[in-house]
Write a protein that holds these residues in place. Structure first.
Motif, short mmCIF file in Angstrom:
data_model
loop_
_atom_site.label_atom_id
_atom_site.label_comp_id
_atom_site.label_asym_id
_atom_site.label_seq_id
_atom_site.Cartn_x
_atom_site.Cartn_y
_atom_site.Cartn_z
N THR A 33 80.04 32.40 55.95
CA THR A 33 80.04 33.86 55.90
C THR A 33 81.45 34.38 55.67
OG1 THR A 33 80.43 34.17 58.28
CG2 THR A 33 78.14 33.86 57.56
N GLN A 34 81.56 35.68 55.40
CA GLN A 34 82.87 36.29 55.23
C GLN A 34 83.71 36.20 56.49
OE1 GLN A 34 84.34 37.38 52.52
NE2 GLN A 34 82.57 36.93 51.22
N ALA A 35 83.06 36.06 57.64
CA ALA A 35 83.78 35.90 58.91
C ALA A 35 84.22 34.46 59.14
CB ALA A 35 82.90 36.36 60.06
N GLY A 36 83.82 33.54 58.23
CA GLY A 36 84.24 32.14 58.36
C GLY A 36 83.30 31.27 59.15
N THR A 37 82.07 31.72 59.39
CA THR A 37 81.10 30.95 60.16
C THR A 37 80.26 30.08 59.21
OG1 THR A 37 80.96 32.65 61.87
CG2 THR A 37 79.15 31.07 61.75
N ILE A 78 80.29 27.54 63.99
CA ILE A 78 79.03 27.13 63.38
C ILE A 78 77.87 27.92 63.99
CG2 ILE A 78 79.83 24.82 62.77
CD1 ILE A 78 78.53 23.73 65.25
N GLU A 79 76.83 28.09 63.19
CA GLU A 79 75.66 28.85 63.65
C GLU A 79 74.41 28.33 62.96
OE1 GLU A 79 74.05 33.50 63.93
OE2 GLU A 79 75.96 33.03 62.94
N VAL A 100 68.90 34.70 50.28
CA VAL A 100 69.63 34.47 49.04
C VAL A 100 70.73 35.52 48.88
CG1 VAL A 100 69.44 34.37 46.52
CG2 VAL A 100 67.62 33.42 47.95
N ASP A 101 70.44 36.77 49.23
CA ASP A 101 71.46 37.82 49.12
C ASP A 101 72.65 37.51 50.02
OD1 ASP A 101 70.06 39.24 47.25
OD2 ASP A 101 69.15 40.63 48.70
N GLU A 102 72.37 36.99 51.19
CA GLU A 102 73.47 36.65 52.10
C GLU A 102 74.30 35.52 51.52
OE1 GLU A 102 74.31 35.67 56.84
OE2 GLU A 102 72.26 35.66 56.07
N ALA A 103 73.64 34.57 50.88
CA ALA A 103 74.36 33.46 50.25
C ALA A 103 75.23 33.96 49.11
CB ALA A 103 73.37 32.41 49.75
N LEU A 104 74.73 34.92 48.32
CA LEU A 104 75.50 35.47 47.21
C LEU A 104 76.71 36.26 47.70
CD1 LEU A 104 72.58 36.55 44.88
CD2 LEU A 104 74.39 34.92 44.29
N ALA A 105 76.60 36.80 48.91
CA ALA A 105 77.71 37.58 49.48
C ALA A 105 78.64 36.71 50.33
CB ALA A 105 77.15 38.72 50.34
N ALA A 106 78.36 35.41 50.41
CA ALA A 106 79.12 34.53 51.29
C ALA A 106 80.50 34.19 50.72
CB ALA A 106 78.33 33.24 51.52
N ARG A 107 81.35 33.71 51.60
CA ARG A 107 82.67 33.25 51.18
C ARG A 107 82.55 31.92 50.45
NH1 ARG A 107 87.18 32.08 55.72
NH2 ARG A 107 86.78 34.30 56.16
N GLU A 108 81.62 31.06 50.92
CA GLU A 108 81.38 29.76 50.29
C GLU A 108 79.90 29.39 50.46
OE1 GLU A 108 83.97 26.40 51.22
OE2 GLU A 108 85.44 27.78 52.10
N ALA A 109 79.45 28.50 49.59
CA ALA A 109 78.14 27.87 49.74
C ALA A 109 78.31 26.40 49.42
CB ALA A 109 77.10 28.51 48.81
N MET A 110 77.46 25.57 50.01
CA MET A 110 77.57 24.13 49.77
C MET A 110 76.25 23.46 50.07
SD MET A 110 79.89 23.14 53.14
CE MET A 110 80.76 24.73 53.15
N LEU A 111 76.15 22.21 49.66
CA LEU A 111 74.98 21.40 49.99
C LEU A 111 75.47 20.06 50.51
CD1 LEU A 111 74.50 19.05 47.56
CD2 LEU A 111 73.88 21.10 46.28
#
Length: 282
Positions: A189-193, A223-224, A230-241
């Protein structure tokens, strides 16, 4: 060099490996599998994979013909015989070969197959550039926590992703991302979580995900466990698998839209580095 497989107690050339057409894995997808990574000729996260294998077997009522120690010994011998430095060991356990019938016969011996595949984990261009994912409806059955060989929905998802120029598909159900076609989905997230879905029957309990989760916590990452959209993922700071055959892979675009600046993020890079270091030290 001739590749070697193992079937029901015997090492055989892969070209000569045979399973009956009456095998329930072939006829009904009545079977389970595991893929364990190999790095520097060593099994990675083996205990987690064997534990998940036993859990899946229990869920389907499959009987193990060998102990975990015996399975590990075969896997290690396959690594040596096939000269695998980086790669994986694939294991498949099915309910065995018998006359076709929806109901199993209790005395049917199971079928156990293992073979190796080579990968170059450490020099993966995708790890440097990141990968693209596309989203689609989750069409799989309800017991996704069982690592079943019933993978048609994932095959279709992978095909659709490839046709869209992506390397992975994210399954979406009720507006929330469940997981990738062959991976666990995570965002920062943008907060780094660091966020990923909790274990339940809706997702496979990822072994690499469990290791990454522990490493992130040790490294001071917040961590959480919760579902995300999907919208939250698009607004995220990073995404990964994460998966056994990719370790940690940065996601740089979702449905053709960039994640942040469209480049691999520092947390994904850091977790990949930590995972490789931990794997080599184990």
């Amino acid at each position: 060099m001739e590749r070697i497989a193992w079937i029901d107690g015997a090492f055989v050339p892969l070209a000569d490996a045979r399973v009956s057409v009456m095998d329930r894995g072939f006829l009904f997808a009545d079977g389970i599998y595991e893929v364990t990574a190999v790095l520097d000729g060593k099994l990675i996260d083996s205990a987690r994979h064997l534990s998940r294998l036993q859990r899946s077997a229990d869920a389907l009522g499959l009987t193990f013909p060998y102990t975990s120690e015996q399975i590990e010994a075969v896997e290690r011998e396959l690594i040596v015989r096939n000269q695998i430095d980086q790669g994986s060991v694939y294991l498949q356990l099915t309910a065995g070969a018998a006359e076709r019938d929806f109901l199993r016969k209790a005395d049917t011996p199971p079928t156990l197959v293992m073979f190796t595949q080579a990968y170059d984990y450490l020099n993966s261009p995708a790890a440097e550039k990141g990968v693209a994912v596309v989203t689609m409806s989750d069409l799989r059955w309800a017991r996704r926590d069982i690592k079943s060989v019933m993978l048609l929905a994932q095959v279709l998802a992978k095909r659709a992703a490839a046709e869209a120029g992506a390397q992975e598909a994210w399954m979406v159900e009720d507006g929330f991302v469940t997981e990738g076609a062959s991976s666990t989905a995570l965002i920062v997230t943008q907060a780094g979580t660091l966020v990923t879905r909790p274990y339940s029957q809706t997702v496979l309990p990822g072994c690499t995900r469990a290791a990454i989760w522990a490493l992130a916590e040790q490294d001071g990452v917040t961590i959480e466990e919760r579902a995300f959209t999907v919208d939250e993922a698009l607004a995220a700071r990073e995404a990964m698998l994460t998966s056994a055959t990719t370790f940690v892979m940065p996601i740089v675009s979702i449905d053709g839209r960039p994640v942040a600046d469209g480049k691999p993020g520092p947390i994904a890079r850091r977790l990949r580095q930590l995972y490789i270091e931990a794997a080599r030290a184990s």
